[in-house]
Design an enzyme around this catalytic site. Structure first.
Site, PDB file in Angstrom:
ATOM      1  N   HIS A 302       0.849  -1.191   0.000  1.00 49.01           N
ATOM      2  CA  HIS A 302       0.000   0.000   0.000  1.00 49.01           C
ATOM      3  C   HIS A 302       0.877   1.231   0.000  1.00 49.01           C
ATOM      4  O   HIS A 302       1.949   1.224   0.618  1.00 49.01           O
ATOM      5  CB  HIS A 302      -0.919   0.003   1.241  1.00 49.01           C
ATOM      6  N   ASP A 366      -7.849  -5.165   0.161  1.00 45.90           N
ATOM      7  CA  ASP A 366      -8.428  -5.999  -0.894  1.00 45.90           C
ATOM      8  C   ASP A 366      -8.088  -7.469  -0.748  1.00 45.90           C
ATOM      9  O   ASP A 366      -8.679  -8.306  -1.429  1.00 45.90           O
ATOM     10  CB  ASP A 366      -7.944  -5.504  -2.258  1.00 45.90           C
TER      11      ASP A 366
HETATM   12  N1  CMC Z   1       3.912  -7.577  -4.800  1.00 43.26           N
HETATM   13  C1  CMC Z   1       5.248  -7.630  -4.966  1.00 43.26           C
HETATM   14  N2  CMC Z   1       6.046  -6.555  -4.875  1.00 43.26           N
HETATM   15  C2  CMC Z   1       5.467  -5.383  -4.621  1.00 43.26           C
HETATM   16  C3  CMC Z   1       4.077  -5.259  -4.430  1.00 43.26           C
HETATM   17  C4  CMC Z   1       3.289  -6.413  -4.532  1.00 43.26           C
HETATM   18  N3  CMC Z   1       1.974  -6.358  -4.371  1.00 43.26           N
HETATM   19  N4  CMC Z   1       3.755  -3.957  -4.178  1.00 43.26           N
HETATM   20  C5  CMC Z   1       4.912  -3.300  -4.203  1.00 43.26           C
HETATM   21  N5  CMC Z   1       5.947  -4.146  -4.470  1.00 43.26           N
HETATM   22  C6  CMC Z   1       7.371  -3.822  -4.514  1.00 43.26           C
HETATM   23  C7  CMC Z   1       7.703  -3.013  -5.755  1.00 43.26           C
HETATM   24  O1  CMC Z   1       8.043  -3.847  -6.848  1.00 43.26           O
HETATM   25  C8  CMC Z   1       8.878  -2.200  -5.264  1.00 43.26           C
HETATM   26  O2  CMC Z   1      10.001  -3.031  -5.234  1.00 43.26           O
HETATM   27  P1  CMC Z   1      11.463  -2.420  -5.550  1.00 43.26           P
HETATM   28  O3  CMC Z   1      11.732  -1.445  -4.442  1.00 43.26           O
HETATM   29  O4  CMC Z   1      12.367  -3.611  -5.548  1.00 43.26           O
HETATM   30  O5  CMC Z   1      11.346  -1.753  -6.893  1.00 43.26           O
HETATM   31  C9  CMC Z   1       8.502  -1.888  -3.810  1.00 43.26           C
HETATM   32  O6  CMC Z   1       7.635  -2.962  -3.407  1.00 43.26           O
HETATM   33  C10 CMC Z   1       7.774  -0.568  -3.635  1.00 43.26           C
HETATM   34  O7  CMC Z   1       6.696  -0.517  -4.551  1.00 43.26           O
HETATM   35  P2  CMC Z   1       6.040   0.817  -5.107  1.00 43.26           P
HETATM   36  O8  CMC Z   1       5.528   0.593  -6.486  1.00 43.26           O
HETATM   37  O9  CMC Z   1       6.974   1.966  -4.915  1.00 43.26           O
HETATM   38  O10 CMC Z   1       4.832   1.005  -4.117  1.00 43.26           O
HETATM   39  P3  CMC Z   1       3.630   2.001  -4.349  1.00 43.26           P
HETATM   40  O11 CMC Z   1       3.376   2.636  -3.040  1.00 43.26           O
HETATM   41  O12 CMC Z   1       3.861   2.912  -5.494  1.00 43.26           O
HETATM   42  O13 CMC Z   1       2.432   1.030  -4.773  1.00 43.26           O
HETATM   43  C11 CMC Z   1       0.543  -0.348  -4.709  1.00 43.26           C
HETATM   44  C12 CMC Z   1       1.365   0.711  -3.963  1.00 43.26           C
HETATM   45  C13 CMC Z   1      -0.725  -0.628  -3.909  1.00 43.26           C
HETATM   46  C14 CMC Z   1       0.123   0.217  -6.100  1.00 43.26           C
HETATM   47  C15 CMC Z   1       1.370  -1.621  -4.873  1.00 43.26           C
HETATM   48  O14 CMC Z   1       1.761  -2.127  -3.617  1.00 43.26           O
HETATM   49  C16 CMC Z   1       0.662  -2.689  -5.689  1.00 43.26           C
HETATM   50  O15 CMC Z   1       0.711  -2.667  -6.927  1.00 43.26           O
HETATM   51  N6  CMC Z   1      -0.032  -3.670  -4.987  1.00 43.26           N
HETATM   52  C17 CMC Z   1      -0.787  -4.681  -5.692  1.00 43.26           C
HETATM   53  C18 CMC Z   1      -2.126  -4.115  -6.109  1.00 43.26           C
HETATM   54  C19 CMC Z   1      -3.053  -3.938  -4.933  1.00 43.26           C
HETATM   55  O16 CMC Z   1      -3.208  -4.816  -4.106  1.00 43.26           O
HETATM   56  N7  CMC Z   1      -3.709  -2.763  -4.893  1.00 43.26           N
HETATM   57  C20 CMC Z   1      -4.692  -2.437  -3.853  1.00 43.26           C
HETATM   58  C21 CMC Z   1      -4.239  -1.326  -2.989  1.00 43.26           C
HETATM   59  S1  CMC Z   1      -5.241  -1.142  -1.517  1.00 43.26           S
HETATM   60  C22 CMC Z   1      -6.714  -0.568  -2.116  1.00 43.26           C
HETATM   61  C23 CMC Z   1      -6.731   0.893  -2.280  1.00 43.26           C
HETATM   62  O17 CMC Z   1      -6.609   1.604  -1.268  1.00 43.26           O
HETATM   63  O18 CMC Z   1      -6.879   1.320  -3.441  1.00 43.26           O
END
Ligand code: CMC
Length: 431
Positions: A302, A366
C-alpha cells in the site's frame, strides 16, 4: 510562523509551513512558481493537494480515523449511514438527525421507470464498473434541477440522491447480469439489509435476512467509506475543482476506482487465488515465481500503510466468522472454500518472506474483502462496485470540503518539460 528554507544554487527561499494536528506538516511551495521553479513529485508521494479535516491515516502505526474516531470503534459501535453522516458533517448525528437522514435516503431510494430502462439498455455482459459510472453520471441528466453546485440546496439534494440510489443501482447491476428482474426497495428494512434483499431475493419467495452477512457487509462499507487523498478521491476533487457537478465528479471517482491497482485489486486477488489453486503449484512456489518474474502479488502493499492495513484486519475477522459458520458448505462449493486456505497460507508465507518484509508489504484491504464478498454471495465482477458503494460517502464529503475551502483552485499540476526544444517543421517528402 514556522518556515522552511530552500536553497537552489544562489537562490534562497523561505517557505511557510502549515502545521498538521497529526501527521506530516505541509511546506507551502506555491510561491516557487513565481521564481521559475516547480516541484516534481511523480505519483504525488510527498505532495499534499489540500488541507483536510476528514480522515487521518498513520501508515506506520496502522491507524485509520474518520473525523478523529478510530475505524475499529466505528466498526464496533456505529453503522454505515451514521458514518456517512459523520464524514459529511464532521460530528456524529443526534438521534433526530440520524432518523431524518435515514428517512431522506429512504424516500429517494427508488429510481424511475425511465432510469430502469436506461440501465436495461446496457448489455447484460457489460463491465459493472462501466455501468455504475455511467449510471451515476446519468443521474445528472435525470435530476437536472440538482446540478447547480453554487446552490446549497441543490448540492445537498444531489448528495442525498447519490447516496440513496447507489445501492439500488448496484443491486440492479447485479440482477441484470443474471437476467433476473430488478426489485423495488423496501424502506422498512435497513440500508444493508435491503441492499442484500434487492440483490438476492427471489421475487416469488419470502426473503429471510441473514444477520451476520448484514453485519459483515455493513463493516465492509464502513472500512471503505473514506481513505483521504487516494487515487479516486483525488480524481473526484480535481474534477470538482473545475466545478463539475457532484454526479460527474463521483462518476469520475468510480472510473478511477475501477483500475486493478486501486479498487479493482479485490477482484484480481480472487483470480490470483484461483490461479494458484488450479496451477498445481504450492503457494510457496507461486510466491517464488512472482518474485523471480518481478510480478506483483495482488492484495499486498500500500502506498500509505507500511504496516498492517487496519481495514484488512476487520475484513479478515468477519471472513473468519462467516467461514466458521455451519452453513458455509451450502454457501460455497469446496473448490471456493479452498481459496480461503490458500489466502491464509499466502499471507503467512509473504509476511515471513524477506522480500515482502524488507519492503513493508502487508495484506491490504483488498486481500480478504473479495473472499468475504464471495461468502456473502457476490461474484467477482461485483467486488469493485461494492467498494464504490462504500466509498461514495467519502467522495461526497471530500467534494464538499473541496468546494467549501477558500483555498481551492482548479486542479492543474505543472510538469518539468524534457522534450525537444524549438525546431522547424520538415515536410513529409523530406523526412
Ligand atoms: N507484490 C510484490 N512486490 C510489490 C508489491 C506487490 N503487491 N507492491 C509493491 N511491491 C514492490 C515493488 O516492486 C517495489 O520493489 P522495488 O523497491 O524492488 O522496486 C517496492 O515494493 C515498492 O513498490 P512501489 O511501487 O513503490 O509502491 P507504491 O506505493 O507505489 O504502490 C501499490 C502501492 C498498492 C500500487 C502496490 O503495492 C501494488 O501494486 N499492490 C498490488 C495491487 C493492490 O493490491 N492494490 C490495492 C491497494 S489497496 C486498495 C486501495 O486503497 O486502493
Amino acid at each position: 510562523m514556522v518556515e522552511a528554507k530552500l536553497n537552489v544554487d544562489a537562490s534562497k527561499f523561505d517557505l511557510p509551513v502549515v502545521k498538521a494536528t497529526e501527521g506530516a506538516d505541509g511546506i507551502v511551495v506555491s510561491s516557487l512558481k513565481n521564481d521559475g521553479f516547480v516541484t516534481l513529485d511523480p505519483g504525488f508521494l510527498t505532495t499534499a493537494q489540500c488541507e483536510s479535516k476528514i480522515t487521518f491515516i498513520d501508515g506506520q502505526k496502522s491507524i485509520l480515523r474518520y473525523r478523529g474516531y478510530p475505524i475499529e470503534q466505528l466498526c464496533e459501535q456505529s453503522d454505515f449511514l451514521e458514518v456517512a453522516w459523520l464524514l459529511q458533517h464532521g460530528e456524529l448525528p443526534t438521534k433526530v438527525q440520524y432518523d431524518q437522514f435515514c428517512l431522506d435516503l429512504n424516500h429517494r431510494t427508488m429510481v424511475g421507470e425511465d432510469f430502469r430502462s436506461f440501465m436495461a439498455s446496457f448489455p447484460r455482459s457489460a463491465q459493472p464498473m462501466s455501468v455504475l459510472a455511467s449510471a451515476i453520471n446519468a443521474l445528472a441528466a435525470f435530476y437536472p434541477d440538482t446540478t447547480d453546485i453554487s446552490d446549497p440546496e441543490q448540492l445537498d439534494e444531489s448528495a442525498r440522491i447519490i447516496m440513496a440510489k447507489a445501492r439500488t443501482i448496484v443491486s440492479y447491476i447485479y440482477r441484470r447480469r443474471r437476467d433476473e428482474p430488478m426489485l423495488y426497495p423496501d424502506v422498512a428494512r435497513g440500508y444493508v439489509d435491503d441492499f442484500l434483499r434487492m440483490c438476492f431475493a427471489v421475487p416469488y419467495e419470502p426473503y429471510e435476512s441473514d444477520d451476520l452477512s448484514i453485519h459483515a457487509l455493513g463493516r465492509l462499507l464502513i472500512i471503505h467509506a473514506d481513505h483521504e487523498q487516494n487515487c479516486s478521491t483525488s480524481v473526484v476533487r480535481i474534477a470538482g475543482s473545475a466545478h463539475a457537478n457532484l454526479y460527474s465528479a463521483v462518476a469520475a471517482g468510480v472510473n478511477a476506482l475501477s483500475g486493478p491497482l486501486h479498487g479493482g485489486a479485490n477482484e484480481a486477488v480472487l483470480k490470483q487465488l484461483e490461479v494458484i489453486r488450479d496451477s498445481g503449484e504450492s503457494v510457496g512456489q507461486f510466491v517464488e515465481h512472482a518474485k523471480d518474474n518481478g510480478a506483483r502479488i495482488s492484495g499486498f502493499g500500500h502506498r500509505v500503510y507500511k504496516c498492517h492495513d487496519p481495514r484488512a484486519v476487520v475484513a479478515k475477522h468477519y471472513l473468519e466468522q462467516l467461514m466458521a459458520r455451519g452453513d458455509v458448505d451450502r454457501r460455497l462449493p469446496a473448490d471456493e472454500r479452498a481459496l480461503f486456505d490458500i489466502a491464509t497460507e499466502l499471507e503467512d508465507i509473504a509476511t515471513h518472506d524477506d522480500y515482502f518484509v524488507s519492503r513493508h508489504l502487508y495484506p491490504n484491504v483488498d486481500f480478504y474483502t473479495g473472499l468475504l464478498y464471495r461468502v456473502i454471495g457476490f461474484d467477482a465482477p461485483m467486488f469493485t462496485p461494492l467498494f464504490a458503494l462504500g466509498r461514495i460517502p467519502g467522495w461526497i464529503a471530500q467534494y464538499r470540503e473541496m468546494l467549501a475551502d477558500p483555498q481551492t483552485k482548479i486542479g492543474r499540476p505543472r510538469q518539468v518539460y524534457t522534450g525537444q526544444v524549438e525546431r522547424d517543421y520538415v515536410p513529409m517528402d523530406q523526412r
